[in-house]
Design a protein around this motif. Structure first.
Motif, PDB file in Angstrom:
ATOM      1  N   ARG A  71       4.657  12.035  -6.175  1.00  0.00           N
ATOM      2  CA  ARG A  71       5.255  12.000  -4.847  1.00  0.00           C
ATOM      3  C   ARG A  71       4.635  10.899  -4.004  1.00  0.00           C
ATOM      4  O   ARG A  71       3.438  10.667  -4.023  1.00  0.00           O
ATOM      5  N   VAL A  72       5.487  10.187  -3.262  1.00  0.00           N
ATOM      6  CA  VAL A  72       5.068   9.103  -2.364  1.00  0.00           C
ATOM      7  C   VAL A  72       5.290   9.587  -0.939  1.00  0.00           C
ATOM      8  O   VAL A  72       6.411   9.903  -0.539  1.00  0.00           O
ATOM      9  N   PHE A  73       4.221   9.613  -0.184  1.00  0.00           N
ATOM     10  CA  PHE A  73       4.315  10.115   1.185  1.00  0.00           C
ATOM     11  C   PHE A  73       4.411   8.987   2.220  1.00  0.00           C
ATOM     12  O   PHE A  73       4.949   9.198   3.312  1.00  0.00           O
ATOM     13  N   ALA A  74       3.899   7.812   1.876  1.00  0.00           N
ATOM     14  CA  ALA A  74       3.938   6.708   2.848  1.00  0.00           C
ATOM     15  C   ALA A  74       3.822   5.389   2.120  1.00  0.00           C
ATOM     16  O   ALA A  74       3.185   5.283   1.077  1.00  0.00           O
ATOM     17  N   LEU A  75       4.469   4.384   2.683  1.00  0.00           N
ATOM     18  CA  LEU A  75       4.417   3.023   2.159  1.00  0.00           C
ATOM     19  C   LEU A  75       4.051   2.086   3.302  1.00  0.00           C
ATOM     20  O   LEU A  75       4.401   2.314   4.464  1.00  0.00           O
ATOM     21  N   SER A  76       3.357   1.011   2.921  1.00  0.00           N
ATOM     22  CA  SER A  76       2.971   0.021   3.936  1.00  0.00           C
ATOM     23  C   SER A  76       2.792  -1.325   3.243  1.00  0.00           C
ATOM     24  O   SER A  76       2.465  -1.387   2.060  1.00  0.00           O
ATOM     25  N   LYS A  77       3.029  -2.382   3.998  1.00  0.00           N
ATOM     26  CA  LYS A  77       2.837  -3.713   3.467  1.00  0.00           C
ATOM     27  C   LYS A  77       2.047  -4.540   4.485  1.00  0.00           C
ATOM     28  O   LYS A  77       2.416  -4.599   5.662  1.00  0.00           O
ATOM     29  N   VAL A  78       0.987  -5.145   3.983  1.00  0.00           N
ATOM     30  CA  VAL A  78       0.144  -5.977   4.839  1.00  0.00           C
ATOM     31  C   VAL A  78       0.378  -7.430   4.450  1.00  0.00           C
ATOM     32  O   VAL A  78       0.272  -7.792   3.275  1.00  0.00           O
ATOM     33  N   LYS A  79       0.738  -8.236   5.434  1.00  0.00           N
ATOM     34  CA  LYS A  79       1.047  -9.637   5.183  1.00  0.00           C
ATOM     35  C   LYS A  79      -0.237 -10.444   4.916  1.00  0.00           C
ATOM     36  O   LYS A  79      -1.356  -9.989   5.189  1.00  0.00           O
ATOM     37  N   ALA A  80      -0.038 -11.645   4.376  1.00  0.00           N
ATOM     38  CA  ALA A  80      -1.159 -12.558   4.170  1.00  0.00           C
ATOM     39  C   ALA A  80      -1.863 -12.830   5.492  1.00  0.00           C
ATOM     40  O   ALA A  80      -1.234 -12.883   6.554  1.00  0.00           O
ATOM     41  N   ASP A  81      -3.147 -12.992   5.426  1.00  0.00           N
ATOM     42  CA  ASP A  81      -4.035 -13.183   6.579  1.00  0.00           C
ATOM     43  C   ASP A  81      -4.231 -11.900   7.368  1.00  0.00           C
ATOM     44  O   ASP A  81      -4.871 -11.918   8.442  1.00  0.00           O
ATOM     45  N   GLY A  82      -3.707 -10.794   6.847  1.00  0.00           N
ATOM     46  CA  GLY A  82      -3.940  -9.505   7.492  1.00  0.00           C
ATOM     47  C   GLY A  82      -5.303  -8.921   7.075  1.00  0.00           C
ATOM     48  O   GLY A  82      -6.048  -9.500   6.282  1.00  0.00           O
ATOM     49  N   TRP A  83      -5.581  -7.743   7.612  1.00  0.00           N
ATOM     50  CA  TRP A  83      -6.883  -7.114   7.369  1.00  0.00           C
ATOM     51  C   TRP A  83      -6.696  -5.741   6.741  1.00  0.00           C
ATOM     52  O   TRP A  83      -5.791  -4.983   7.126  1.00  0.00           O
ATOM     53  N   ALA A  86      -5.212   1.764   9.466  1.00  0.00           N
ATOM     54  CA  ALA A  86      -4.702   2.883  10.258  1.00  0.00           C
ATOM     55  C   ALA A  86      -4.848   4.215   9.543  1.00  0.00           C
ATOM     56  O   ALA A  86      -5.097   5.243  10.172  1.00  0.00           O
ATOM     57  N   ASP A  87      -4.744   4.208   8.213  1.00  0.00           N
ATOM     58  CA  ASP A  87      -4.779   5.462   7.446  1.00  0.00           C
ATOM     59  C   ASP A  87      -5.432   5.158   6.096  1.00  0.00           C
ATOM     60  O   ASP A  87      -4.851   4.455   5.266  1.00  0.00           O
ATOM     61  N   SER A  88      -6.631   5.686   5.874  1.00  0.00           N
ATOM     62  CA  SER A  88      -7.361   5.377   4.647  1.00  0.00           C
ATOM     63  C   SER A  88      -6.721   5.964   3.398  1.00  0.00           C
ATOM     64  O   SER A  88      -7.086   5.593   2.281  1.00  0.00           O
ATOM     65  N   ARG A  89      -5.716   6.878   3.569  1.00  0.00           N
ATOM     66  CA  ARG A  89      -5.039   7.446   2.402  1.00  0.00           C
ATOM     67  C   ARG A  89      -3.995   6.500   1.830  1.00  0.00           C
ATOM     68  O   ARG A  89      -3.585   6.639   0.676  1.00  0.00           O
ATOM     69  N   ILE A  90      -3.604   5.516   2.617  1.00  0.00           N
ATOM     70  CA  ILE A  90      -2.608   4.537   2.162  1.00  0.00           C
ATOM     71  C   ILE A  90      -3.360   3.370   1.510  1.00  0.00           C
ATOM     72  O   ILE A  90      -4.046   2.603   2.184  1.00  0.00           O
ATOM     73  N   ARG A  91      -3.206   3.251   0.181  1.00  0.00           N
ATOM     74  CA  ARG A  91      -4.052   2.314  -0.565  1.00  0.00           C
ATOM     75  C   ARG A  91      -3.240   1.458  -1.530  1.00  0.00           C
ATOM     76  O   ARG A  91      -2.110   1.771  -1.884  1.00  0.00           O
ATOM     77  N   GLY A  92      -3.940   0.392  -1.974  1.00  0.00           N
ATOM     78  CA  GLY A  92      -3.375  -0.499  -2.989  1.00  0.00           C
ATOM     79  C   GLY A  92      -4.504  -1.385  -3.511  1.00  0.00           C
ATOM     80  O   GLY A  92      -5.635  -1.322  -3.018  1.00  0.00           O
ATOM     81  N   ASP A  93      -4.204  -2.200  -4.504  1.00  0.00           N
ATOM     82  CA  ASP A  93      -5.251  -3.092  -5.010  1.00  0.00           C
ATOM     83  C   ASP A  93      -4.779  -4.536  -4.959  1.00  0.00           C
ATOM     84  O   ASP A  93      -3.586  -4.832  -4.950  1.00  0.00           O
ATOM     85  N   ILE A  94      -5.762  -5.423  -4.961  1.00  0.00           N
ATOM     86  CA  ILE A  94      -5.509  -6.855  -4.841  1.00  0.00           C
ATOM     87  C   ILE A  94      -6.605  -7.591  -5.606  1.00  0.00           C
ATOM     88  O   ILE A  94      -7.722  -7.089  -5.741  1.00  0.00           O
ATOM     89  N   GLN A  95      -6.268  -8.769  -6.127  1.00  0.00           N
ATOM     90  CA  GLN A  95      -7.264  -9.551  -6.824  1.00  0.00           C
ATOM     91  C   GLN A  95      -8.401  -9.935  -5.863  1.00  0.00           C
ATOM     92  O   GLN A  95      -8.165 -10.289  -4.707  1.00  0.00           O
ATOM     93  N   LEU A  96      -9.620  -9.852  -6.370  1.00  0.00           N
ATOM     94  CA  LEU A  96     -10.794 -10.100  -5.536  1.00  0.00           C
ATOM     95  C   LEU A  96     -10.771 -11.491  -4.905  1.00  0.00           C
ATOM     96  O   LEU A  96     -11.094 -11.655  -3.727  1.00  0.00           O
ATOM     97  N   GLU A  97     -10.375 -12.504  -5.690  1.00  0.00           N
ATOM     98  CA  GLU A  97     -10.399 -13.866  -5.166  1.00  0.00           C
ATOM     99  C   GLU A  97      -9.351 -14.098  -4.083  1.00  0.00           C
ATOM    100  O   GLU A  97      -9.372 -15.136  -3.409  1.00  0.00           O
ATOM    101  N   GLN A  98      -8.442 -13.144  -3.883  1.00  0.00           N
ATOM    102  CA  GLN A  98      -7.450 -13.261  -2.820  1.00  0.00           C
ATOM    103  C   GLN A  98      -7.917 -12.604  -1.519  1.00  0.00           C
ATOM    104  O   GLN A  98      -7.117 -12.369  -0.616  1.00  0.00           O
ATOM    105  N   LEU A 126       0.847  -1.189   0.000  1.00  0.00           N
ATOM    106  CA  LEU A 126       0.000   0.000   0.000  1.00  0.00           C
ATOM    107  C   LEU A 126       0.884   1.242   0.000  1.00  0.00           C
ATOM    108  O   LEU A 126       2.017   1.228   0.503  1.00  0.00           O
ATOM    109  N   ALA A 127       0.342   2.324  -0.561  1.00  0.00           N
ATOM    110  CA  ALA A 127       1.121   3.561  -0.630  1.00  0.00           C
ATOM    111  C   ALA A 127       0.188   4.759  -0.604  1.00  0.00           C
ATOM    112  O   ALA A 127      -0.958   4.695  -1.079  1.00  0.00           O
ATOM    113  N   HIS A 128       0.718   5.855  -0.064  1.00  0.00           N
ATOM    114  CA  HIS A 128       0.021   7.131  -0.117  1.00  0.00           C
ATOM    115  C   HIS A 128       0.751   8.007  -1.127  1.00  0.00           C
ATOM    116  O   HIS A 128       1.872   8.463  -0.876  1.00  0.00           O
ATOM    117  N   LYS A 129       0.072   8.224  -2.266  1.00  0.00           N
ATOM    118  CA  LYS A 129       0.708   8.984  -3.335  1.00  0.00           C
ATOM    119  C   LYS A 129      -0.142  10.195  -3.686  1.00  0.00           C
ATOM    120  O   LYS A 129      -1.376  10.144  -3.645  1.00  0.00           O
TER     121      LYS A 129
END
Length: 317
Positions: free
Chosen positions: A138-150, A167-179, A131-134
């Motif tokens: 410009r990139v303001f924040a990066l985050s990584k959520v492990k498997a089985d995370g929320w 924690a911060d709704s501005r930090i976003r990313g996308d993932i396949q729906l079936e995952q 996940l990233a806040h862009k």
């Protein structure tokens, strides 16, 4: 005188012989003329009741064509009748129908059709996601959520789910729906909202029954008119609609029906203490994007003006 006595004796003997000889014919003629049973011998004097019973039996046997069949009146005590309470409950059931709970897969065969208001607060992912806040380049924040995370679901497009950090709704990313377990979470919320709607309707019905049955004239009026609501052209309808539009300017709720409850007393601790004319109102709207469902509310009047509302649903529940 001496000649008269033997003569009378002779006539008596002749009369006795004639009666004995013609007795059956004489009784038969009398039976035809006076509708008598026609019996030829009487051994003992019968009571009127016994004679009547024997006469009736004799007539039925000798004249079967003249037998009368008395109509049997219905036993009114055994005919089921709807009580006033049953009639009132039936009327109230038509006033607040239970919501149609169709299967989730039937309503949302494509998950893209699920309104965002129905998204769960969070979903679990089966694979790690970055996940990233862009903003621009410009990139303001990066985050990584492990498997089985929320993560928090934001939008669904072309089989990909846009998610955000809890924690911060501005930090976003996308993932396949079936995952993700998005489908399971949305279906669970769908069932939960419908269960709440059914429970709410049952509570509304019981509240209506208890309050209406406590006012005898109102109960009689509703049962007699056999209509779930007062006519929509009633003058009070425009006031109710105007007041609702001010409270819900986006037409989130619409007026289904209403009825004049009469005066009701409110205690000192109530929002509007005192005695006020009350109108019971049914509203229709959506709950977390699903529905439409019904709510029951009270509109209190002060003279001809609306004093306030009780039990109105929250905006965007």
């Amino acid at each position: 005188m001496r000649n008269i006595i033997p003569t009378l004796a002779i006539f008596g003997i002749l009369a006795g012989v004639s009666w004995e000889f013609f007795e059956p014919e004489i009784r038969g003629m009398a039976a035809k003329v006076f509708d008598l049973p026609g019996q030829t011998e009487v051994d003992e004097v019968e009571s009127g009741e016994e004679a009547g019973e024997k006469k009736s039996a004799s007539v039925k046997k000798s004249n079967p064509q003249q037998r009368r069949v008395e109509p049997v009146a219905p036993d009114l005590d055994r005919v089921p009748r709807a009580s006033s309470s049953e009639s009132l409950r039936s009327l109230i059931a038509s006033r607040y129908p239970l919501p149609d709970h169709r299967p989730f897969e039937e309503v949302f065969s494509k998950l893209d059709a699920v309104p965002e208001e129905s998204y769960p607060d969070r979903v679990q992912i089966k694979a790690a996601v970055e996940l990233a806040h862009k903003e621009g380049n410009r990139v303001f924040a990066l985050s990584k959520v492990k498997a089985d995370g929320w993560v928090r679901p934001v939008a669904l497009e072309e089989g990909k789910l846009l998610v955000a950090s809890l924690a911060d709704s501005r930090i976003r990313g996308d993932i396949q729906l079936e995952q993700t377990n998005f489908r399971e979470e949305v279906a669970s919320l769908y069932d939960q909202v419908h269960a709440e709607a059914i429970e709410r309707v049952e509570t509304m019905r019981e509240s209506d029954f208890e309050e209406i049955s406590s006012v005898s004239f109102l109960m009689r009026k509703l049962i007699r008119q056999d209509e779930p609501w007062d006519p929509p052209e009633a003058p009070i309808a425009s006031k109710l609609i105007d007041s609702l539009q001010k409270k819900y300017p986006d037409d989130e709720f619409t007026l289904v029906g209403f009825h004049d409850f009469g005066n009701q007393d409110f205690g000192r601790d109530d929002l509007y203490p005192g005695r006020h004319p009350v109108v019971i109102v049914a509203l229709e709207g959506k709950d977390r994007g699903l529905g439409p469902f019904q709510w029951r509310a009270k509109c209190l009047f002060d003279g001809n003006e609306i004093l306030g509302w009780l039990d109105l649903p929250d905006s965007n529940p």
